[in-house]
Motif scaffolding. Structure first.
Motif, PDB file in Angstrom:
ATOM      1  N   LYS B  72      32.947  39.528  49.646  1.00  0.00           N
ATOM      2  CA  LYS B  72      34.211  39.000  50.168  1.00  0.00           C
ATOM      3  C   LYS B  72      35.343  39.048  49.158  1.00  0.00           C
ATOM      4  O   LYS B  72      36.471  38.726  49.485  1.00  0.00           O
ATOM      5  N   GLY B  73      35.025  39.422  47.930  1.00  0.00           N
ATOM      6  CA  GLY B  73      36.090  39.457  46.931  1.00  0.00           C
ATOM      7  C   GLY B  73      35.641  40.079  45.627  1.00  0.00           C
ATOM      8  O   GLY B  73      34.553  40.639  45.533  1.00  0.00           O
ATOM      9  N   ALA B  74      36.534  39.959  44.639  1.00  0.00           N
ATOM     10  CA  ALA B  74      36.240  40.558  43.336  1.00  0.00           C
ATOM     11  C   ALA B  74      36.679  39.627  42.216  1.00  0.00           C
ATOM     12  O   ALA B  74      37.637  38.865  42.367  1.00  0.00           O
ATOM     13  N   HIS B  75      35.964  39.675  41.114  1.00  0.00           N
ATOM     14  CA  HIS B  75      36.392  39.018  39.883  1.00  0.00           C
ATOM     15  C   HIS B  75      36.824  40.114  38.918  1.00  0.00           C
ATOM     16  O   HIS B  75      36.063  41.044  38.660  1.00  0.00           O
ATOM     17  N   SER B  85      40.357  36.011  40.131  1.00  0.00           N
ATOM     18  CA  SER B  85      39.582  36.212  41.366  1.00  0.00           C
ATOM     19  C   SER B  85      40.499  36.680  42.472  1.00  0.00           C
ATOM     20  O   SER B  85      41.665  36.301  42.531  1.00  0.00           O
ATOM     21  N   TYR B  86      39.944  37.520  43.297  1.00  0.00           N
ATOM     22  CA  TYR B  86      40.734  38.097  44.384  1.00  0.00           C
ATOM     23  C   TYR B  86      39.834  38.174  45.610  1.00  0.00           C
ATOM     24  O   TYR B  86      38.678  38.586  45.504  1.00  0.00           O
ATOM     25  N   GLU B  87      40.364  37.725  46.729  1.00  0.00           N
ATOM     26  CA  GLU B  87      39.529  37.791  47.940  1.00  0.00           C
ATOM     27  C   GLU B  87      40.203  38.606  49.029  1.00  0.00           C
ATOM     28  O   GLU B  87      41.422  38.672  49.111  1.00  0.00           O
ATOM     29  N   GLY B  88      39.381  39.226  49.882  1.00  0.00           N
ATOM     30  CA  GLY B  88      39.895  40.002  51.013  1.00  0.00           C
ATOM     31  C   GLY B  88      40.426  41.358  50.585  1.00  0.00           C
ATOM     32  O   GLY B  88      40.166  41.818  49.471  1.00  0.00           O
ATOM     33  N   ALA B  91      38.976  44.357  48.305  1.00  0.00           N
ATOM     34  CA  ALA B  91      37.807  43.793  47.602  1.00  0.00           C
ATOM     35  C   ALA B  91      36.747  43.309  48.590  1.00  0.00           C
ATOM     36  O   ALA B  91      35.701  42.808  48.197  1.00  0.00           O
ATOM     37  N   GLN B  92      37.035  43.476  49.860  1.00  0.00           N
ATOM     38  CA  GLN B  92      36.110  42.999  50.885  1.00  0.00           C
ATOM     39  C   GLN B  92      35.392  44.190  51.505  1.00  0.00           C
ATOM     40  O   GLN B  92      36.023  45.193  51.811  1.00  0.00           O
ATOM     41  N   GLU B 192      28.256  37.803  46.400  1.00  0.00           N
ATOM     42  CA  GLU B 192      29.392  38.022  47.307  1.00  0.00           C
ATOM     43  C   GLU B 192      30.635  38.554  46.596  1.00  0.00           C
ATOM     44  O   GLU B 192      31.690  38.678  47.199  1.00  0.00           O
ATOM     45  N   TYR B 193      30.498  38.852  45.300  1.00  0.00           N
ATOM     46  CA  TYR B 193      31.659  39.320  44.549  1.00  0.00           C
ATOM     47  C   TYR B 193      31.378  40.593  43.769  1.00  0.00           C
ATOM     48  O   TYR B 193      30.303  40.765  43.198  1.00  0.00           O
TER      49      TYR B 193
END
Lengths: 55, 385
Positions: B72-75, B85-88, B91-92, B192-193
């Motif tokens: 669901k996201g990335a670090h 941190s970044y979501e969506g 990165a999803q 999840e990352y």
């Protein structure tokens, strides 16, 4: 260009940077045909160090 | 016994090849796909992350047979250890097993009617009156000529087809990310990352990635450019600090130059890595390849039906894919060139700035204030704009 066959992972990355188009990826290893100008491009991109420009 | 004349020949049986052949076959033309290896999908040359959008383009539901995890996201880790941190967004997506996925895609294509030849390498293109009209292939020591109205080159970064067709010269090593990756067991990561590490010590002019595959397994790899040491040396240095065991080593080159200038000529189209249809910032190429290869398959089929496989007709492929993703890739090339100029200090400063801002609402004034304090960033920004 010296080829260290046992390092070659057959990814073919060297082929695309060769200005002379002399690298061939055969089933049993890399072949450099005789017109190599030793530009060193292939050695720069090889992930496994299978090409040695000092050869 | 395979035929010696097809409407469309696709060279390469990975994602680009299978997508192009699938959509050409769906359009009711005779298609042959040629793969040089004896097994489709192996060896893997990919971090195996894919967006949901790619499956929409394929009109296929992601299958549990190859989906390992959903992220669901990335670090994003700056050289000094600062983490954003970044979501969506991009990165999803899904982490898949390419070996299974590529094979499934080839199966879909075969079901749609594509003939497939394995362990067959294409040695040359047949060119008559400046028009590509088939391939010279070698299978188990036997050389065969197979004719077609259109040839689609989907033969990867090491593409010879585009060179044979006369639309591509060699690539500058500055534009090729040299990559190495281990699939590691016993690695403690958030399933999840995605993790991205930047810095000149870890991965000069590139980055190191960790893509979780669930159950303590992850792809840990990196791409670098213009270094004396090889990608594997950098990777081994990083991995030696982890208490994890490799079960696979993948290597390869990723074109980060943006698309090649011309992706068609008389009787010929080129797709995927071979066409540079890869995002130059991320190095991701699955979704871009799928978008372009679908268009290539459809345009090739249409050209067969119209009995016009001239460059003039096949140009439709290029206009369509450029309309689709051309601008995104062009922008990405620009940003990559900007990123190339950042040193570790700049990256740390940028990370610090982003960390203290609400990403959705960064004001122009705050950016100007920040850049004003960092002359190198200001210089880079002025050069680009």
């Amino acid at each position: 260009m010296d080829i260290i066959q046992e390092n070659c992972g057959y990814c073919g990355t060297c082929v695309c940077v060769c200005p002379e188009n002399v690298i061939e990826l055969e089933e049993n290893g890399l072949i450099i045909k005789d017109r190599c100008t030793e530009c060193g491009n292939c050695a720069i991109v090889c992930p496994l160090g299978a090409l040695n420009p000092e050869g | 016994m395979k035929k010696l004349k097809y409407d469309v020949i696709v060279v390469g049986g990975r994602i680009g090849g299978s997508t192009a052949s699938l959509f050409a076959s769906k359009s009711d033309v005779d298609v042959l796909m040629i793969e040089k290896r004896q097994e489709i999908g192996s060896p893997v040359q990919c971090a195996e992350g894919v967006t949901y959008g790619a499956f929409e383009t394929l009109e296929i539901e992601p299958s549990e047979r190859y989906v390992r995890t959903r992220v669901k996201g990335a670090h994003i880790h700056a050289p000094d250890g600062r983490r954003i941190s970044y979501e969506g967004g991009i990165a999803q997506g899904l982490i898949i097993d390419r070996k299974i996925f590529d094979k499934e895609l080839a199966i879909e294509s075969a079901k749609a009617g594509t003939d497939i030849m394995l362990k067959t390498s294409v040695k040359d293109l047949i060119i008559k009156d400046h028009k590509v009209c088939g391939v010279v292939a070698k299978h188990l020591g036997k050389t065969i000529e197979i004719h077609s109205d259109v040839v689609i080159g989907a033969d990867g970064v090491e593409s010879n087809m585009a060179r044979y067709a006369g639309i591509e010269a060699y690539r500058d090593p500055k534009n090729i990310a040299s990559c190495a990756q281990y699939e590691l067991v016993g690695i403690d990561v958030d399933p999840e990352y995605l993790e991205f590490y930047f810095g000149s010590k870890i991965a000069p002019k590139g980055y190191l990635w960790i893509f979780p595959k669930g159950d303590g397994v992850a792809n840990v790899g990196l791409g670098i450019r213009g270094t004396v040491d090889n990608a594997i040396d950098y990777l081994n240095r990083y991995v030696s600090k982890l208490d994890a065991t490799p079960v696979e080593l993948n290597i390869g080159g990723v074109p980060v130059s943006g698309p090649i200038e011309k992706t068609y000529t008389d009787g010929f189209l080129v797709v995927g890595d071979a066409a540079g249809q890869v995002d130059p910032i991320t190095g991701g190429g699955i979704h871009t390849t799928i978008s372009c290869a679908r268009i290539a398959g459809e345009v090739a089929a249409e050209s067969v039906k119209m009995e016009d496989s001239s460059a003039q007709f096949l140009k439709n492929y290029e206009s369509k894919w450029r309309q689709d993703i051309g601008k995104t890739l062009d922008n990405s090339v620009k940003y990559r060139k900007m990123a190339d100029k950042l040193n570790d200090k700049d990256m740390n400063a940028l990370a610090e700035f982003i960390e203290t801002q609400d990403i959705e609402a960064i004001s122009k004034i705050s950016v100007l204030k920040f850049v004003g304090k960092h002359p190198n960033l200001m210089k880079i920004l002025t050069e680009i704009l």
